[in-house]
Design an enzyme around this catalytic site. Structure first.
Site, PDB file in Angstrom:
ATOM      1  N   ASP A  10      -2.637   3.290   1.509  1.00 11.94           N
ATOM      2  CA  ASP A  10      -3.285   3.174   0.202  1.00 11.94           C
ATOM      3  C   ASP A  10      -4.040   1.836   0.173  1.00 11.94           C
ATOM      4  O   ASP A  10      -3.612   0.867   0.785  1.00 11.94           O
ATOM      5  CB  ASP A  10      -2.210   3.211  -0.895  1.00 11.94           C
ATOM      6  N   ASP A  54      -7.494   5.973  -1.686  1.00 11.03           N
ATOM      7  CA  ASP A  54      -8.431   5.153  -2.459  1.00 11.03           C
ATOM      8  C   ASP A  54      -9.142   4.093  -1.616  1.00 11.03           C
ATOM      9  O   ASP A  54      -9.909   3.285  -2.143  1.00 11.03           O
ATOM     10  CB  ASP A  54      -7.737   4.525  -3.688  1.00 11.03           C
ATOM     11  N   HIS A  98      -4.270  -0.250  -2.096  1.00 13.76           N
ATOM     12  CA  HIS A  98      -3.510  -1.293  -2.800  1.00 13.76           C
ATOM     13  C   HIS A  98      -2.223  -1.611  -2.040  1.00 13.76           C
ATOM     14  O   HIS A  98      -1.642  -0.714  -1.407  1.00 13.76           O
ATOM     15  CB  HIS A  98      -3.153  -0.824  -4.212  1.00 13.76           C
ATOM     16  N   HIS A 128       4.022   1.282  -6.261  1.00 18.08           N
ATOM     17  CA  HIS A 128       4.063   0.037  -7.055  1.00 18.08           C
ATOM     18  C   HIS A 128       5.369  -0.117  -7.833  1.00 18.08           C
ATOM     19  O   HIS A 128       5.655  -1.189  -8.359  1.00 18.08           O
ATOM     20  CB  HIS A 128       2.890  -0.017  -8.050  1.00 18.08           C
TER      21      HIS A 128
HETATM   22 ZN    ZN Z   1      -3.933   2.666  -4.637  1.00 16.27          ZN
END
Ligand code: ZN
Length: 309
Positions: free
Chosen positions: A162, A245, A164, A125
């Protein structure tokens, strides 16, 4: 040849505060499990120290200065709403970057065939000028730029599984035709980016947004597009932004993957790595917040790395 496991103790001093999901135990449980498994095909190695000049290929010098001045002498401080640092975060953040550099050098020097970096803080991120979502430096982006600059690769692929979207990695490579960034992620969801319309300046970004509730079958079927893109791009080196995740037990997202799925997706990707990149693959930990799911899933992922030959 064996598989490298790159890690250092400094992650233990990156304190994010009580109740924060990105906690010390995440890496501890992974390492405890690998110690217990005691697989002789795993080479444990500590990261080398990275200098600012390696960070500067990816992050602005102002941002690096800002980060380096933001570690508190005691207590905690906030780089963004959920990116918290403590005095020990300084070394942990540098070692997370150092791990991917050491992993890449190890693969290049044929010390091991591929590698997994068990580190925190995660990185995907973090943008060129911005800490975000538990991430300080974008570890995988620094590794990618290192491959381009130091080893002169012309085609590096990053696969981000991931749950996200890796907005930071996408941001950093949006206009870099040497880098293919592919991400599967829950959408709509944090951080809000990751639509199919975000393609990069050279069609070098490939986003696969999937709804909450995505099952193993649905995910692995979508993963076929990842493999298809890889075949078209013919990467000389493959990097994994390995977040776990998307697991059904993860408290931060709503995918339904099982631990074994991480073995399958890794195995399928390695089949292509063999064809295009002489098997050169480096993987680095991103998210994954249920401790036993994380322990089991990283074991599956690394098992596929070890088995590959
Ligand atoms: Zn994540």
């Amino acid at each position: 040849m064996k598989t490298g496991l790159i890690t250092s103790d400094t992650y233990q001093n990156h304190n994010t505060g009580k109740g924060h999901p990105e906690k010390v135990d995440r890496v501890s449980v992974i390492l405890e499990n690998f110690k217990k498994l005691n697989n002789k095909n795993l080479i444990w190695k500590k990261p080398s120290k990275v200098e600012n000049q390696i960070l500067e290929i990816t992050h602005s010098s102002n941002y690096i200065k800002f980060v380096q001045n933001s570690f508190p002498k005691k207590g905690l401080s906030f780089l963004d709403g959920d990116t918290i640092v403590s005095p020990g975060s300084k070394d942990a953040a540098v070692d997370a970057v150092g791990s991917i550099i050491t992993a890449i050098d190890g693969v290049q020097n044929k010390e091991f065939k591929n590698a997994f970096c068990a580190v925190r803080p995660p990185g995907h991120h973090a943008e060129k000028n911005k800490a975000m979502g538990f991430c300080i430096y974008n570890n995988i982006a620094v590794g990618t730029n290192y491959l381009l600059k130091k080893y002169n690769y012309k085609k590096v692929a990053i696969i981000d599984f991931d749950v996200h979207h890796g907005n930071g990695t996408q941001d950093i490579f949006y206009d870099n035709e040497k880098v293919l960034y592919i991400s599967t992620h829950q959408y709509p969801y944090y951080p809000g980016t990751g639509t199919e319309q975000e393609k990069g300046k050279y069609n070098n970004i490939f986003n696969i947004p999937l709804p909450a509730g995505t099952t193993s079958e649905e995910y692995l079927s979508a993963y076929e597009f990842v493999l298809k893109k890889l075949k078209e791009f013919k990467p000389e080196f493959i990097l994994f932004s390995a977040g776990f995740d998307a697991h059904k037990d993860d408290p931060l997202a709503q995918f339904q993957l099982k631990s074994k799925d991480f073995y399958d997706l890794t195995k399928r990707t390695l089949g292509l790595a063999k064809v295009f990149s002489e098997g050169k693959v480096v993987s680095i930990l991103e998210g994954g917040y249920d401790l036993s799911a994380l322990q089991e899933s990283t074991e599956m992922h690394v098992r596929a790395l070890i088995e590959f030959n």
